[in-house]
Structures are given as structure tokens and as C-alpha cells.
Scaffold this active site. Structure first.
Site, PDB file in Angstrom:
ATOM      1  N   VAL A  24      -1.175 -25.372  -2.797  1.00 36.48           N
ATOM      2  CA  VAL A  24      -0.911 -26.931  -2.527  1.00 36.48           C
ATOM      3  C   VAL A  24      -1.770 -27.331  -1.302  1.00 36.48           C
ATOM      4  O   VAL A  24      -2.628 -28.268  -1.213  1.00 36.48           O
ATOM      5  CB  VAL A  24       0.460 -27.196  -2.441  1.00 36.48           C
ATOM      6  CG1 VAL A  24       0.584 -28.451  -1.689  1.00 36.48           C
ATOM      7  CG2 VAL A  24       1.155 -27.174  -3.634  1.00 36.48           C
ATOM      8  N   GLY A 104       2.208 -12.400 -20.159  1.00 40.18           N
ATOM      9  CA  GLY A 104       2.515 -13.679 -21.235  1.00 40.18           C
ATOM     10  C   GLY A 104       1.900 -14.997 -20.726  1.00 40.18           C
ATOM     11  O   GLY A 104       1.277 -15.878 -21.375  1.00 40.18           O
ATOM     12  N   THR A 125       2.989 -10.508 -11.082  1.00 38.16           N
ATOM     13  CA  THR A 125       4.262  -9.978 -11.973  1.00 38.16           C
ATOM     14  C   THR A 125       4.556  -8.618 -11.158  1.00 38.16           C
ATOM     15  O   THR A 125       4.104  -7.977 -10.590  1.00 38.16           O
ATOM     16  CB  THR A 125       4.086  -9.527 -13.296  1.00 38.16           C
ATOM     17  OG1 THR A 125       4.861  -8.606 -13.896  1.00 38.16           O
ATOM     18  CG2 THR A 125       2.538  -8.846 -13.421  1.00 38.16           C
ATOM     19  N   ASP A 127       5.857  -5.906 -12.663  1.00 38.77           N
ATOM     20  CA  ASP A 127       5.545  -4.926 -13.492  1.00 38.77           C
ATOM     21  C   ASP A 127       4.019  -4.283 -13.192  1.00 38.77           C
ATOM     22  O   ASP A 127       3.951  -2.768 -13.507  1.00 38.77           O
ATOM     23  CB  ASP A 127       5.562  -5.193 -14.991  1.00 38.77           C
ATOM     24  CG  ASP A 127       6.789  -5.838 -15.213  1.00 38.77           C
ATOM     25  OD1 ASP A 127       7.893  -5.593 -14.556  1.00 38.77           O
ATOM     26  OD2 ASP A 127       6.887  -6.656 -16.552  1.00 38.77           O
ATOM     27  N   LYS A 213      18.736  22.341  -3.154  1.00 37.64           N
ATOM     28  CA  LYS A 213      18.762  20.812  -2.902  1.00 37.64           C
ATOM     29  C   LYS A 213      20.268  20.112  -2.989  1.00 37.64           C
ATOM     30  O   LYS A 213      21.052  20.597  -3.592  1.00 37.64           O
ATOM     31  CB  LYS A 213      17.850  20.127  -3.828  1.00 37.64           C
ATOM     32  CG  LYS A 213      16.577  20.408  -3.722  1.00 37.64           C
ATOM     33  CD  LYS A 213      15.620  19.344  -4.387  1.00 37.64           C
ATOM     34  CE  LYS A 213      14.241  19.338  -4.083  1.00 37.64           C
ATOM     35  NZ  LYS A 213      13.423  18.162  -4.656  1.00 37.64           N
TER      36      LYS A 213
HETATM   37  O1  F6P Z   1       7.903  -9.005 -16.488  1.00 41.02           O
HETATM   38  C1  F6P Z   1       9.049  -9.141 -15.570  1.00 41.02           C
HETATM   39  C2  F6P Z   1      10.453  -8.473 -15.935  1.00 41.02           C
HETATM   40  O2  F6P Z   1      11.157  -8.499 -14.572  1.00 41.02           O
HETATM   41  C3  F6P Z   1      10.427  -7.022 -16.437  1.00 41.02           C
HETATM   42  O3  F6P Z   1      10.256  -6.181 -15.568  1.00 41.02           O
HETATM   43  C4  F6P Z   1      11.519  -7.343 -17.256  1.00 41.02           C
HETATM   44  O4  F6P Z   1      11.301  -6.273 -18.375  1.00 41.02           O
HETATM   45  C5  F6P Z   1      11.493  -8.553 -17.756  1.00 41.02           C
HETATM   46  O5  F6P Z   1      10.878  -9.363 -16.867  1.00 41.02           O
HETATM   47  C6  F6P Z   1      12.968  -9.168 -18.006  1.00 41.02           C
HETATM   48  O6  F6P Z   1      12.909 -10.501 -18.238  1.00 41.02           O
HETATM   49  P1  F6P Z   1      13.955 -11.647 -18.360  1.00 41.02           P
HETATM   50  O7  F6P Z   1      14.288 -11.831 -16.583  1.00 41.02           O
HETATM   51  O8  F6P Z   1      13.476 -12.572 -19.158  1.00 41.02           O
HETATM   52  O9  F6P Z   1      15.246 -10.855 -18.746  1.00 41.02           O
END
Ligand code: F6P
Length: 323
Positions: A24, A104, A125, A127, A213
Site C-alpha cells: 500500500v 493454491g 505460506t 509450509d 538421555k
Molecule cells: O497452508 C497452511 C496450512 O496451515 C497448512 O500447514 C495446513 O495443512 C493448512 O493450512 C490448514 O488449513 P486450514 O486453516 O484451512 O484448516
């Protein structure tokens, strides 16, 4: 005057707000009118588009989540849905869209750009499974949340001489589990990219105790073949024979909710600014990410048609370090 909109889509990630703020404010600096789309592609289809000024994005850089809201939208996967979105943007005179999100979301961005609309993506993301960026917005903060959980579990595991399993997010990617497991000194790490026999994991835990351990921690990715539920069931069934109990913690969405650390604030800021630069230069249909430490643009078709690899040598290293 250009009118540019920004949206966040898919799972939220800490640092998205820093990217929105940068987009922005750098857009305004270029003399553009800036707009925010609420609730991802779903809001784009229903026309939830509102102007954003410099003050509207004040006080958000330190906040997790996304001030614009996010959604997973099946309708946008259809051409009809995307046509509705294009009509909404045309109605508001929007001439370009910046999409902050993961796989996505960038697939949606790619489809929109294939229909001729100027789109720039920003890699975000937790991930870290998006091709075109070595690291994505949110990963570092999510990893630190997982790490804190491991450290805490170790304390209680040491007190009780119990085995603990922590399941972390990551969809089909083991990056978060692998890195958090290494940083947390886990005794075993289970990821989707490599099949692991639960019996072997049990043997590793046994070995950890035999080697003196005080704790035994397994970090498992939610997408692993034997995730938390699978492992809990296995240890329940074979409890007598294995000789110890397993306590299971699923970190889940706790991992996504953290306040962004400095790395994600800076990454979000840099990628956001790079996205408006790309838009200004007419470099459309690309994802802004970082490659080998540099900000880089990768065409969206390359992004959606490639899979990011995980360096499995790190898993081998983790095994050595766990002895
Ligand atoms: O892609 C991010 C993520 O947090 C993944 O790690 C997880 O599998 C998914 O989204 C969970 O999706 P939602 O928030 O739609 O349950």
C-alpha cells in the site's frame, strides 16, 4: 492514475500484514490509488473491495494474521468464478492485482493472469512448499513457535522420562518438522518425503533412554505417512511390547497465530515492495520470492508447474545428531 488492489488468500501467515503495508505505501508513493480486497478470492468475487490509505495500514506490522482476512475459495477455481472476479475489478477500475499467499493462491493468480489480467504474486505460506522462493513469509515465525513447543516438551519429558511426540503443520511438506526438529534437537523426525517405520522410531526412542538421555522427542509433520494419530494408535496397540507410553501434542493452528518475528516483517516488507516495483515495470504474471538470498521474480507458470525439493541430507544429519 493506476488503481491496484491487494488480497491475501489461503492460510494466513505471520508477516502478511507487513507485506500489505509495504504494498500500500509503496503503491501510494508511486502515485497510485490502492485498494484492499477482503476475504481473499471469495471477496474478490463478491466485490468486497475498499480503498486503502497510508493510515489504514498503520499499526499492523507487528500483528499476526492478515488485516484483510483470508479464505479458501472453491468458486475461484472455476472459470465462471474468475470471470465474476474480473467483472468486479473492471467495475471498480482496478488495473492490477497483488496476491499474497501460497500454492493454491498462486495457482489462482496464474489462472487470472492467463485470462490477461495483470497479477503479481507474493510468496507467503508457513509450509515453505512454494516453488520460486527459498523461504516464504511466515515460515520463520511458525518455526519459532514449534521450537518453543519442543523446548517446553523437553522440560516435562526430562522430569518424567516419557516419550513425547509433537505434530507440526506443513500440509504435504516436511520442512517445518525437519527444521524445528533439528533446531530443537529431536530424537526422531518424521516427514512425508521419507517413509519411516514406527517400529524404527520406537527403537530410536529406546536407544535414547539406553544412552542415558533424559528425554525422547519425536517431531512429526502432519502430512507424514504416520502422523500424530497414526503414531498414537501404534504406541497404544504395542504398548506392552514397546515398554513406554507416548504423549502426543498437535500444535495445529497455534503455529500460524504468532506475532511475526523480525525476519518475517522484513521479508514481507521486501517482497511487498518488490511486487509494486514489478507491477510498475509491467513485469506481470510473476511471483516475488527470494532465491539464494536475492529478491527474485519467477513466472507463475513455472511456480505452479514445479515442486520444491526438501534437502534430505538434513534428515540424515538430524539422525546422526540424535545419538
Ligand atoms: O497452508 C497452511 C496450512 O496451515 C497448512 O500447514 C495446513 O495443512 C493448512 O493450512 C490448514 O488449513 P486450514 O486453516 O484451512 O484448516
Amino acid at each position: 492514475m493506476k488503481r491496484i488492489a491487494v488480497l491475501t488468500s489461503g492460510g494466513d501467515a505471520p508477516g502478511m500484514n507487513a507485506a500489505i503495508r509495504a504494498i500500500v505505501r509503496t503503491g501510494l508513493d508511486k502515485g497510485w490509488e490502492m485498494f484492499g480486497v477482503h476475504n481473499g478470492y471469495s471477496g474478490l468475487i463478491s466485490g468486497e473491495i475498499a480503498p486503502l490509505g497510508a493510515r489504514d495500514v498503520g499499526g499492523i506490522i507487528q500483528k499476526g494474521g492478515t488485516m484483510l482476512g483470508s479464505a479458501r475459495c472453491r468458486e475461484f477455481e472455476t472459470e465462471e468464478g474468475r470471470r465474476k472476479a474480473l467483472a468486479q475489478m473492471e467495475q471498480q477500475g482496478i488495473g492490477g492485482l497483488i496476491v499474497i499467499g501460497g500454492n493454491g493462491s498462486q495457482t489462482g493468480a496464474y489462472e487470472l493472469s492467463r485470462m490477461g489480467f495483470p497479477v503479481v504474486g507474493v510468496a507467503s505460506t508457513i509450509d515453505n512448499d512454494l516453488y520460486g522462493s527459498d523461504i516464504t513469509i511466515g515460515v520463520q515465525t511458525a518455526m519459532d513457535v514449534a521450537l518453543e513447543a519442543i523446548d517446553r516438551l523437553k522440560v516435562t519429558a526430562s522430569s518424567h522420562h516419557r516419550a513425547f511426540l509433537l505434530e507440526v503443520m506443513g500440509r504435504k511438506c516436511g520442512y517445518l518438522a525437519l527444521m524445528a526438529g533439528i533446531a530443537g534437537g529431536a530424537e526422531a523426525i518424521m516427514i512425508p518425503e521419507q517413509k519411516t517405520d514406527p517400529e524404527k522410531v520406537a527403537a530410536d526412542l529406546r536407544k535414547a533412554y539406553d544412552n542415558g538421555k533424559a528425554h525422547a522427542i519425536i517431531v512429526v509433520a502432519e502430512g507424514a505417512q504416520n502422523n500424530a494419530d497414526g503414531m498414537a494408535q501404534y504406541f497404544q496397540i504395542h504398548r506392552e511390547r514397546l515398554g513406554f507410553e507416548l504423549r502426543v501434542t498437535k500444535l495445529g493452528h497455534v503455529q500460524r497465530g504468532g506475532s511475526p518475528g523480525s525476519f518475517d516483517r522484513i521479508l514481507g516488507t521486501q517482497l511487498g515492495a518488490a511486487a509494486t516495483e514489478a507491477m510498475e515495470k509491467g513485469n506481470k504474471g510473476v511471483l516475488m520470492g527470494t532465491i539464494k538470498g536475492e529478491i527474485a521474480a519467477t513466472p507463475l507458470d513455472v511456480v505452479v508447474n514445479n515442486k520444491k525439493d526438501l534437502d534430505l541430507r538434513l534428515l540424515e544429519l538430524a539422525k546422526v545428531l540424535a545419538t
